[in-house]
Design an enzyme around this catalytic site. Structure first.
Site, mmCIF file in Angstrom:
data_model
loop_
_atom_site.group_PDB
_atom_site.id
_atom_site.type_symbol
_atom_site.label_atom_id
_atom_site.label_comp_id
_atom_site.label_asym_id
_atom_site.label_seq_id
_atom_site.Cartn_x
_atom_site.Cartn_y
_atom_site.Cartn_z
ATOM 1 N N SER A 183 22.732 1.189 20.585
ATOM 2 C CA SER A 183 22.335 2.376 21.354
ATOM 3 C C SER A 183 22.762 2.191 22.802
ATOM 4 O O SER A 183 22.750 1.063 23.324
ATOM 5 C CB SER A 183 20.813 2.535 21.304
ATOM 6 N N TYR B 295 12.310 -0.370 21.592
ATOM 7 C CA TYR B 295 13.454 0.082 20.794
ATOM 8 C C TYR B 295 14.751 -0.501 21.366
ATOM 9 O O TYR B 295 15.593 -1.026 20.624
ATOM 10 C CB TYR B 295 13.492 1.609 20.796
HETATM 11 P P1 NDP Z 1 17.996 9.854 11.743
HETATM 12 O O1 NDP Z 1 16.578 9.766 12.165
HETATM 13 O O2 NDP Z 1 18.667 11.183 11.735
HETATM 14 O O3 NDP Z 1 18.152 9.224 10.279
HETATM 15 C C1 NDP Z 1 17.619 7.951 10.048
HETATM 16 C C2 NDP Z 1 18.197 7.399 8.766
HETATM 17 O O4 NDP Z 1 17.699 6.078 8.591
HETATM 18 C C3 NDP Z 1 17.780 8.197 7.554
HETATM 19 O O5 NDP Z 1 18.806 8.119 6.601
HETATM 20 C C4 NDP Z 1 16.542 7.459 7.065
HETATM 21 O O6 NDP Z 1 16.307 7.597 5.668
HETATM 22 C C5 NDP Z 1 16.926 6.015 7.402
HETATM 23 N N1 NDP Z 1 15.755 5.198 7.647
HETATM 24 C C6 NDP Z 1 14.813 5.358 8.614
HETATM 25 N N2 NDP Z 1 13.868 4.413 8.502
HETATM 26 C C7 NDP Z 1 14.220 3.641 7.448
HETATM 27 C C8 NDP Z 1 13.639 2.528 6.803
HETATM 28 N N3 NDP Z 1 12.489 1.998 7.214
HETATM 29 N N4 NDP Z 1 14.269 2.005 5.746
HETATM 30 C C9 NDP Z 1 15.419 2.535 5.309
HETATM 31 N N5 NDP Z 1 16.020 3.593 5.864
HETATM 32 C C10 NDP Z 1 15.420 4.143 6.918
HETATM 33 O O7 NDP Z 1 18.791 8.785 12.617
HETATM 34 P P2 NDP Z 1 19.993 8.974 13.657
HETATM 35 O O8 NDP Z 1 21.164 9.501 12.969
HETATM 36 O O9 NDP Z 1 19.475 9.648 14.868
HETATM 37 O O10 NDP Z 1 20.244 7.442 14.081
HETATM 38 C C11 NDP Z 1 21.054 6.577 13.323
HETATM 39 C C12 NDP Z 1 21.227 5.283 14.092
HETATM 40 O O11 NDP Z 1 21.777 5.565 15.372
HETATM 41 C C13 NDP Z 1 19.903 4.543 14.354
HETATM 42 O O12 NDP Z 1 20.121 3.155 14.269
HETATM 43 C C14 NDP Z 1 19.563 4.939 15.784
HETATM 44 O O13 NDP Z 1 18.763 3.971 16.415
HETATM 45 C C15 NDP Z 1 20.957 5.019 16.386
HETATM 46 N N6 NDP Z 1 21.053 5.871 17.570
HETATM 47 C C16 NDP Z 1 20.780 7.216 17.484
HETATM 48 C C17 NDP Z 1 20.883 8.010 18.599
HETATM 49 C C18 NDP Z 1 20.609 9.480 18.561
HETATM 50 O O14 NDP Z 1 20.535 10.104 19.646
HETATM 51 N N7 NDP Z 1 20.500 10.111 17.398
HETATM 52 C C19 NDP Z 1 21.257 7.429 19.907
HETATM 53 C C20 NDP Z 1 21.540 6.018 19.869
HETATM 54 C C21 NDP Z 1 21.433 5.279 18.740
HETATM 55 P P3 NDP Z 1 15.388 8.812 5.070
HETATM 56 O O15 NDP Z 1 16.207 10.069 5.233
HETATM 57 O O16 NDP Z 1 15.175 8.491 3.649
HETATM 58 O O17 NDP Z 1 14.146 8.847 5.889
#
Ligand code: NDP
Length: 253
Positions: A147, A160
């Site tokens: 991130s 985080y």
């Molecule tokens: P979303 O919240 O849109 O999606 C999260 C995904 O991770 C889903 O597929 C979810 O599965 C899965 N997930 C969440 N918790 C678990 C768990 N405990 N075990 C297994 N799977 C899990 O995420 P983003 O697309 O926003 O983010 C993706 C990555 O990018 C993350 O690592 C985030 O930290 C990073 N990021 C995001 C930013 C943003 O602005 N969006 C900015 C910087 C970094 P399910 O659908 O089944 O719940």
């Protein structure tokens, strides 16, 4: 655009957001993609269906990261899915994307919330890589989603950001360990990127977030997926242990 023909990929957290876009892009480039999810089976099945509709290959794998036996469960589903489709459990691309955010002020964060963040965001990727060591083919690619918050301050997300700092260490140290096998490992750091969060339905909030990027807009999942696809390709064979800013110039200040 089919440079990943014959390759296999695992994208964690691929049912939604950035992971969904990465899964779709790798599949479009020719890879057979394991679409991992935690609880949203409907969303994961939709990703698989959309990939297949476009002529690609994918299957869904469930495992809730952060629970006892999580990595074992993930690899049971992964290896079964790979074996059925390729006759082997070989993995060419691993994208550690699944993650959870905090959104709790530093003074209110509980030890349990802190542990949850670290277990899902930092511990799981380490043990997924460890477990994948026997599956990864020579020349394989690992990409860990970090991130921009490792470089850009936000007091609501200290814990985080700490987890993402830990994730970036994976690339540095595993790069040395995996280089003899020609395996690369890198970190990609998105800035604010549109996902399913309701905040993206509020135009004023989106406008405010857009100002953080040098380009004056929020990131789209495809903006990040394209960077990951590059790192997953043969074109990125000389890049390892590296940090790639995919924040649309957020880190310029
Ligand atoms: P979303 O919240 O849109 O999606 C999260 C995904 O991770 C889903 O597929 C979810 O599965 C899965 N997930 C969440 N918790 C678990 C768990 N405990 N075990 C297994 N799977 C899990 O995420 P983003 O697309 O926003 O983010 C993706 C990555 O990018 C993350 O690592 C985030 O930290 C990073 N990021 C995001 C930013 C943003 O602005 N969006 C900015 C910087 C970094 P399910 O659908 O089944 O719940």
């Amino acid at each position: 655009m089919s440079n990943l023909e014959g390759k296999t990929a695992l994208v964690t957290g691929a049912s939604r957001g950035i992971g969904r876009a990465i899964a779709r892009r790798l599949a479009r480039d020719g890879a057979l993609v394991a679409v991992h999810y935690a609880s949203r089976q409907d969303a994961a099945e939709e990703v698989v269906a959309s990939i297949e509709k476009d002529g690609g290959r994918a299957f869904a794998v469930q495992a809730e990261l952060g629970r006892a036996g999580d990595v074992h469960e993930l690899f049971l589903g992964l290896e079964r899915g790979l074996k059925e489709r390729t006759g082997s459990t070989e993995l060419n691309i691993l994208v550690n994307n699944a993650g959870v955010m905090g959104g709790v002020a530093a003074e209110d964060l509980t030890p349990e919330q802190f542990d949850r963040l670290f277990t899902v965001n930092a511990k799981a990727p380490f043990f997924i890589i460890q477990r994948a060591l026997t599956n990864l083919a020579p020349g394989a690619r690992i990409v860990n989603i970090s991130s921009g918050l490792t470089r850009f301050a936000n007091p609501e997300e200290i814990a985080y950001a700490m987890t993402k700092g830990a994730v970036e260490q994976l690339a540095l140290h595993f790069a040395k360990y995996l280089a003899p096998r020609n395996i690369t490992i890198n970190s990609v750091a998105p800035g604010i990127t549109r996902n399913g969060s309701p905040v993206f339905d509020i135009p004023e909030a989106v406008e405010q977030m857009a100002q953080l990027s040098a380009f004056g807009r929020v990131g789209e999942p495809d903006d990040v997926a394209d960077v990951v696809a590059f790192l997953a390709s043969d074109n990125a064979r000389w890049i390892t242990g590296s940090f790639v800013d995919a924040s649309g110039g957020t880190l310029l200040g």
